[in-house]
Design a protein around this motif. Sequence first.
Motif, PDB file in Angstrom:
ATOM      1  N   PHE A  26       0.882  -1.076  -0.037  1.00 46.47           N
ATOM      2  CA  PHE A  26      -0.044   0.042   0.030  1.00 46.47           C
ATOM      3  C   PHE A  26       0.877   1.328   0.053  1.00 46.47           C
ATOM      4  O   PHE A  26       0.581   2.190  -0.763  1.00 46.47           O
ATOM      5  CB  PHE A  26      -1.045   0.238   1.332  1.00 46.47           C
ATOM      6  N   MET A  56      -6.186 -10.690   2.376  1.00 48.34           N
ATOM      7  CA  MET A  56      -6.189 -11.948   2.767  1.00 48.34           C
ATOM      8  C   MET A  56      -7.488 -12.706   2.930  1.00 48.34           C
ATOM      9  O   MET A  56      -7.768 -13.598   3.403  1.00 48.34           O
ATOM     10  CB  MET A  56      -5.313 -12.417   4.082  1.00 48.34           C
ATOM     11  N   LEU A  77      -2.246 -18.847   0.959  1.00 47.07           N
ATOM     12  CA  LEU A  77      -1.723 -17.851   1.905  1.00 47.07           C
ATOM     13  C   LEU A  77      -0.330 -17.743   2.162  1.00 47.07           C
ATOM     14  O   LEU A  77       0.060 -16.802   2.763  1.00 47.07           O
ATOM     15  CB  LEU A  77      -2.489 -18.287   3.378  1.00 47.07           C
ATOM     16  N   HIS A 101       9.751  -9.026  -1.451  1.00 49.18           N
ATOM     17  CA  HIS A 101       8.987  -7.545  -1.150  1.00 49.18           C
ATOM     18  C   HIS A 101       9.778  -6.509  -2.082  1.00 49.18           C
ATOM     19  O   HIS A 101       9.061  -5.737  -2.516  1.00 49.18           O
ATOM     20  CB  HIS A 101       9.168  -7.081   0.037  1.00 49.18           C
TER      21      HIS A 101
HETATM   22  C1  GAR Z   1       2.690  -9.234   0.141  1.00 50.35           C
HETATM   23  O1  GAR Z   1       3.743 -10.275  -0.066  1.00 50.35           O
HETATM   24  C2  GAR Z   1       1.484 -10.140  -0.827  1.00 50.35           C
HETATM   25  O2  GAR Z   1       2.175 -10.556  -2.161  1.00 50.35           O
HETATM   26  C3  GAR Z   1       1.056 -10.994   0.098  1.00 50.35           C
HETATM   27  O3  GAR Z   1       0.882 -10.497   1.040  1.00 50.35           O
HETATM   28  C4  GAR Z   1       1.829  -9.564   1.484  1.00 50.35           C
HETATM   29  C5  GAR Z   1       1.292  -8.237   1.905  1.00 50.35           C
HETATM   30  O4  GAR Z   1       2.546  -7.662   2.457  1.00 50.35           O
HETATM   31  N1  GAR Z   1      -0.415 -11.477  -0.479  1.00 50.35           N
HETATM   32  C6  GAR Z   1      -1.074 -12.696  -0.674  1.00 50.35           C
HETATM   33  O5  GAR Z   1      -0.224 -13.523  -0.099  1.00 50.35           O
HETATM   34  C7  GAR Z   1      -2.026 -13.154  -1.299  1.00 50.35           C
HETATM   35  N2  GAR Z   1      -2.432 -14.449  -1.311  1.00 50.35           N
HETATM   36  P1  GAR Z   1       2.207  -5.908   2.763  1.00 50.35           P
HETATM   37  O6  GAR Z   1       1.275  -5.914   3.838  1.00 50.35           O
HETATM   38  O7  GAR Z   1       3.553  -5.695   3.487  1.00 50.35           O
HETATM   39  O8  GAR Z   1       1.913  -5.260   1.411  1.00 50.35           O
END
Ligand code: GAR
Length: 190
Positions: free
Chosen positions: A14, A89, A118, A170
């Motif tokens: 975000f 999620m 997840l 990331h």
């Molecule tokens: C990210 O790595 C995104 O790809 C993952 O959650 C993380 C959120 O990080 N999403 C999933 O696993 C969806 N299945 P953030 O809150 O620091 O942006």
Amino acid sequence: MRIAVLASGNGSNFEVIAQAVKEKKIPAELVLLFSDHHDAYVLQRGQRFEIPCESFELKEFSDKKSYEAALLDVLKRYDVELVVLAGYMRIIGKELLTAFPNRIVNIHPALLPNFPGLHGIKDAYEAGVEETGVTIHYVDSGVDTGPIIAQGKVQVAKEDSLADLERKIHQVEHRLYPEVLAEICKSDEK
Ligand code: GAR
């Protein structure tokens, strides 16, 4: 293009999106941040960017359908045109998919179709792959199955810990997601 970000937790994605919008690298208005957790850290980031924030939790509703109906009401109230999932999620239900056909984008921390679900980073790490990465895709009714827009690869070194791999993933996410959103918003302007 009026975009909303939906996020459940930390919100580092975000943050880079909000920064890119602020710097006009993404030609869009970030009109709403929604979280399904009142205490998610992403909401503090949203406040720092002075973006309207809303949150409610599934447990406050009688079922998932009424939760999604309330979420759809919020998205309509803010005239949202593109929904951006950034660590949100939850599975998106039929109502939202119908209201935003090909207008919901997700980021997943693995090279789909490998390692959906997840725990994309951990699952790839434990499988011992030499290469994994990031996928940005449109959302459909499956779990991480919609049409792929872009992917970024990450090499896993033998000495990498899980934390090292998370950091690498990331880094790619933070570069790729703003780039892809900029392209989507630009093509919509034409
Ligand atoms: C990210 O790595 C995104 O790809 C993952 O959650 C993380 C959120 O990080 N999403 C999933 O696993 C969806 N299945 P953030 O809150 O620091 O942006």
